[in-house]
Motif scaffolding. Sequence first.
Motif, PDB file in Angstrom:
ATOM      1  N   GLY A 264     -18.967  -1.784  10.296  1.00 45.27           N
ATOM      2  CA  GLY A 264     -18.874  -0.443  10.587  1.00 45.27           C
ATOM      3  C   GLY A 264     -18.085   1.644  11.086  1.00 45.27           C
ATOM      4  N   ALA A 265     -17.677   0.734  12.597  1.00 50.02           N
ATOM      5  CA  ALA A 265     -16.790   1.510  13.334  1.00 50.02           C
ATOM      6  C   ALA A 265     -15.633   1.906  12.212  1.00 50.02           C
ATOM      7  N   LEU A 266     -15.020   1.110  11.234  1.00 44.32           N
ATOM      8  CA  LEU A 266     -13.677   1.473  10.795  1.00 44.32           C
ATOM      9  C   LEU A 266     -14.192   2.419   9.643  1.00 44.32           C
ATOM     10  N   GLN A 267     -15.552   2.477   9.238  1.00 44.55           N
ATOM     11  CA  GLN A 267     -16.092   3.331   8.065  1.00 44.55           C
ATOM     12  C   GLN A 267     -15.912   4.666   8.769  1.00 44.55           C
ATOM     13  N   ALA A 268     -16.498   4.661   9.370  1.00 43.69           N
ATOM     14  CA  ALA A 268     -17.049   5.800   9.835  1.00 43.69           C
ATOM     15  C   ALA A 268     -14.996   6.309  10.302  1.00 43.69           C
ATOM     16  N   ILE A 269     -14.058   5.545  11.149  1.00 39.52           N
ATOM     17  CA  ILE A 269     -12.947   6.419  11.480  1.00 39.52           C
ATOM     18  C   ILE A 269     -12.241   6.731   9.900  1.00 39.52           C
ATOM     19  N   SER A 270     -12.696   5.997   9.256  1.00 41.18           N
ATOM     20  CA  SER A 270     -12.511   6.572   7.800  1.00 41.18           C
ATOM     21  C   SER A 270     -13.077   8.206   6.995  1.00 41.18           C
ATOM     22  N   ASN A 271     -13.999   7.813   6.886  1.00 38.80           N
ATOM     23  CA  ASN A 271     -14.908   8.967   5.882  1.00 38.80           C
ATOM     24  C   ASN A 271     -15.044   9.309   7.326  1.00 38.80           C
ATOM     25  N   GLU A 272     -14.870   9.863   8.312  1.00 42.06           N
ATOM     26  CA  GLU A 272     -15.066  10.648   9.405  1.00 42.06           C
ATOM     27  C   GLU A 272     -16.402  11.830   9.766  1.00 42.06           C
ATOM     28  N   THR A 273     -17.668  10.676   9.115  1.00 39.54           N
ATOM     29  CA  THR A 273     -18.832  11.220   9.032  1.00 39.54           C
ATOM     30  C   THR A 273     -19.688  10.158   8.751  1.00 39.54           C
TER      31      THR A 273
ATOM     32  N   GLY B 294       2.032  10.043  18.665  1.00 34.35           N
ATOM     33  CA  GLY B 294       2.657  11.032  18.351  1.00 34.35           C
ATOM     34  C   GLY B 294       2.200  10.517  16.552  1.00 34.35           C
ATOM     35  N   ILE B 295       0.773   9.184  17.103  1.00 35.75           N
ATOM     36  CA  ILE B 295       0.320   9.010  15.512  1.00 35.75           C
ATOM     37  C   ILE B 295      -0.764  10.132  14.540  1.00 35.75           C
ATOM     38  N   ILE B 296      -0.265  10.675  13.926  1.00 36.81           N
ATOM     39  CA  ILE B 296      -1.409  11.999  13.731  1.00 36.81           C
ATOM     40  C   ILE B 296      -2.289  11.258  13.066  1.00 36.81           C
ATOM     41  N   PHE B 297      -2.608   9.849  12.461  1.00 38.30           N
ATOM     42  CA  PHE B 297      -3.804   9.215  11.703  1.00 38.30           C
ATOM     43  C   PHE B 297      -4.479  10.300  10.586  1.00 38.30           C
ATOM     44  N   GLY B 298      -3.454  11.594  10.271  1.00 38.26           N
ATOM     45  CA  GLY B 298      -4.151  11.916   9.725  1.00 38.26           C
ATOM     46  C   GLY B 298      -4.052  11.424   7.614  1.00 38.26           C
ATOM     47  N   SER B 299      -3.846  10.306   7.136  1.00 32.70           N
ATOM     48  CA  SER B 299      -3.193  10.364   5.551  1.00 32.70           C
ATOM     49  C   SER B 299      -3.876   9.331   5.980  1.00 32.70           C
ATOM     50  N   VAL B 300      -4.372   8.705   4.556  1.00 36.26           N
ATOM     51  CA  VAL B 300      -4.688   7.130   4.923  1.00 36.26           C
ATOM     52  C   VAL B 300      -4.319   6.063   4.578  1.00 36.26           C
TER      53      VAL B 300
ATOM     54  N   PRO C 246       0.338  -1.058  -0.014  1.00 36.71           N
ATOM     55  CA  PRO C 246       0.138   0.133  -0.434  1.00 36.71           C
ATOM     56  C   PRO C 246       0.772   0.812  -0.325  1.00 36.71           C
ATOM     57  N   PRO C 247       1.416   1.217   1.000  1.00 38.01           N
ATOM     58  CA  PRO C 247       2.807   2.556   0.702  1.00 38.01           C
ATOM     59  C   PRO C 247       2.613   3.476  -0.532  1.00 38.01           C
TER      60      PRO C 247
ATOM     61  N   GLY D 173     -26.512  13.927   9.291  1.00 34.05           N
ATOM     62  CA  GLY D 173     -25.752  13.165   9.844  1.00 34.05           C
ATOM     63  C   GLY D 173     -24.696  14.158  11.036  1.00 34.05           C
ATOM     64  N   ILE D 174     -23.661  12.837  10.881  1.00 38.61           N
ATOM     65  CA  ILE D 174     -22.948  13.875  12.103  1.00 38.61           C
ATOM     66  C   ILE D 174     -21.543  13.457  11.751  1.00 38.61           C
ATOM     67  N   SER D 175     -20.336  14.620  12.111  1.00 35.46           N
ATOM     68  CA  SER D 175     -18.540  14.565  11.780  1.00 35.46           C
ATOM     69  C   SER D 175     -17.984  14.185  12.767  1.00 35.46           C
ATOM     70  N   SER D 176     -16.372  14.144  12.916  1.00 32.33           N
ATOM     71  CA  SER D 176     -16.055  14.672  14.068  1.00 32.33           C
ATOM     72  C   SER D 176     -14.932  14.147  13.041  1.00 32.33           C
ATOM     73  N   MET D 177     -13.573  14.592  14.077  1.00 29.36           N
ATOM     74  CA  MET D 177     -11.929  14.323  13.173  1.00 29.36           C
ATOM     75  C   MET D 177     -11.512  13.311  13.670  1.00 29.36           C
ATOM     76  N   ARG D 178     -10.824  13.066  13.797  1.00 28.30           N
ATOM     77  CA  ARG D 178      -9.655  11.808  13.730  1.00 28.30           C
ATOM     78  C   ARG D 178      -7.892  12.138  14.969  1.00 28.30           C
ATOM     79  N   MET D 179      -8.544  11.988  16.113  1.00 28.27           N
ATOM     80  CA  MET D 179      -7.526  12.924  17.120  1.00 28.27           C
ATOM     81  C   MET D 179      -5.816  12.005  16.602  1.00 28.27           C
ATOM     82  N   PRO D 180      -5.001  12.820  17.040  1.00 29.63           N
ATOM     83  CA  PRO D 180      -3.056  12.258  17.547  1.00 29.63           C
ATOM     84  C   PRO D 180      -3.616  10.956  18.351  1.00 29.63           C
ATOM     85  N   TRP D 181      -2.831  10.601  18.190  1.00 27.49           N
ATOM     86  CA  TRP D 181      -2.309   9.617  19.471  1.00 27.49           C
ATOM     87  C   TRP D 181      -1.041   8.771  19.885  1.00 27.49           C
TER      88      TRP D 181
END
Lengths: 432, 257
Positions: free
Chosen positions: A224-233, A152-158, A21-22, A142-150
């Motif tokens: 479903g949770a993984l989808q929510a984390i991926s889409n943030e909405t 040192g991992i930012i969880f910003g990239s796909v 994948p990278p 619907g509702i939306s949110s953002m992935r928060m860093p944890w």
Amino acid sequence: MASMRNLILMAAVLAVLLIVPPFLGLGWQNALVNILIASLFALAFNLLSGQAGLLSFGHAAYFGMGAFATLHLMLAVEDGLGFPTPLLPLAGALAGLVVGLVAGYFSTMRSGVYFALVTLAFAELFHSLTPHLQGLFGGESGISSMRMPWQGIIFGSVLEVYYLTLGWVMLSILVLWAYTRTPFGRLTLAIRDNEQRVRFLGYNAHTAKMVIFAISAMFTGVAGALQAISNETANYALFGSQISAQVVLQTFVGGATIFFGPVVGAVSFTLFAYLVSDLTRSWLFYQGLIFVLVMLYAPAGIGGVVQHHMRSLRRADWTGLAKPYALAALGALLVGSAVIYLTETVAVLFGEEYSVNLRNAAGAYPGYHLFGLSWSPVSPLTWLVPLVLAGVGAVLLFKVRGTIAAKWEAMGRPETESTKAPDAAKLKGGAA
Amino acid sequence: MSTLHSQTGFALQLTDVTKSFGEISVMKGVNLAIKAGERHAVIGPNGAGKSTLFNLISGMFPVTSGDIALNGRSIVGLPPYQINRSGLARSFQITNIFPRLSVFENLRIGVLARHNVRFGLFQPVSRMRRINDEARAILAEVGLDARAADMAGDLTYSEQRALEIGMTLTTGADVILLDEPTAGMSREETAQAVELIRSVTEGKTLLMVEHDMSVVFSLCDRVSVLVYGNILATDTPKAISENREVQEAYLGEETAS
């Protein structure tokens, strides 16, 4: 050893999923996330439909609940709750489990068609109720949110999302596979085979079915949770019947009787959607066509066909089969081309754009472009091409079908091997 | 039938059991007392209600009135799985197995229930030695060792009947109900089945529905004749075959053999 071969195969797949994948583009990385989520969804669904024989038409309910529960937890994390981001899917698991226990308690009171209808009703209930519950489900938008860093991992990239998804999906698959080896996993198959007999052997079949339902809903909630984390909405459309139907199609095209069958179906359909939906608007029609064809000619699914061939790997007369298989592939290609040609032609001729051209042309039938060529709807050639393709292909398929069947028949019934119970070899070893 | 009032010594005791499906009354006050350790047959013409009687005892249908006691305790109103856990197992007239599971697996399901690992989710079943050993022992008892790994649906008819008998043994019940275990079998198969039933019910209580009088004679201590929802008589096989009332109602020409 077959199990050794499987182990090597799985290790190879896992290695590819970890390493490749990278080096892929964003589109492919996203597609892989969706493939992983769909695979887990289908596997969780098949625990109920394939292993327990309880066909649910409303699994979107637990997928959606998992997604919304996770988004609420993400919102809480945004507000400062110290919950580790990688563990967010636990919220989906919990939501799926709880809602699954309640819905499962009621729906498993019945079997067969009535069971299916109750599950459908639950999903439709959520689908119609959730848009009105502004606070919980955010209304229609619907509702939306953002992935928060944890840590040192930012969880910003796909890519980060991909690895998080991969970890959860692999873990879930491992647990679902281990489940089949437990006493309860064997009871699940017994319920599918003969629920009444189970009751007369001292089991409370209703409680057992409810627990199976809840476990299936729990893993669906993780998906479903993984989808929510991926889409943030997420919005109420997640509870829609299309989501419920999609997982049924994927599972049965892949093969409900084989553990990894649903994964095969989920991967094929998600890839198909990713690759073909950009090329043609008729992709859903093709998807439906594939489903019908598989159900008619390979009811055990793609996984069933693969398994059949893997089991006869050493016995089969491959040199004798090569020619008829090649001819069959050619026939299928010809018929397939004709079907695609006709579908796309119809899509153009009855499309909006063409109706405008038709009006402007004042009585004449204007030409159109398809597959890089110009065609005229009144030219005989336009209709002769698909007719010839389909005709030749059909004759070829018809002829070669008998040859292939005869060849397999001559090799002896492959069924004799497949009717052996899955743990047959092990049992003989254990008895010694 | 004054002995019916005694609570001791009876494995299974039916008191004034009635059953109606809507307007139709199929059990009209059945009294039956099966002694612990006895082998007891229920005979009767087609439609007499023999299978219904089994369905009432095993909890498949609720009784309309009356009482059924298993080892002195009432089991009326209990669901089938609780009746099974109280020590009663049954087979079915029409073969009732898990056709797509292995023969071994068919037996192991019941053994698991007996050992209370019904909902075991945290250990692979292959590592449960005692359970696998027990299932294997029953497999040997019913003579299906060689078929252990085959799918139960692929067994021959008489093998499936043997498997069905094996399944009734798995939950450790001491009262066994067999519904026409030799129906549809050839003479040799029947003889084998009789020997099998005799050996596996040693020390247990057996109640069976049976049409074949030679089976009843060679296997059973006592016989009850059920005719249209009534017990006509209960006695030794010999006395029953000589009972004129029974001959008229049911046996007729069959007693000639």
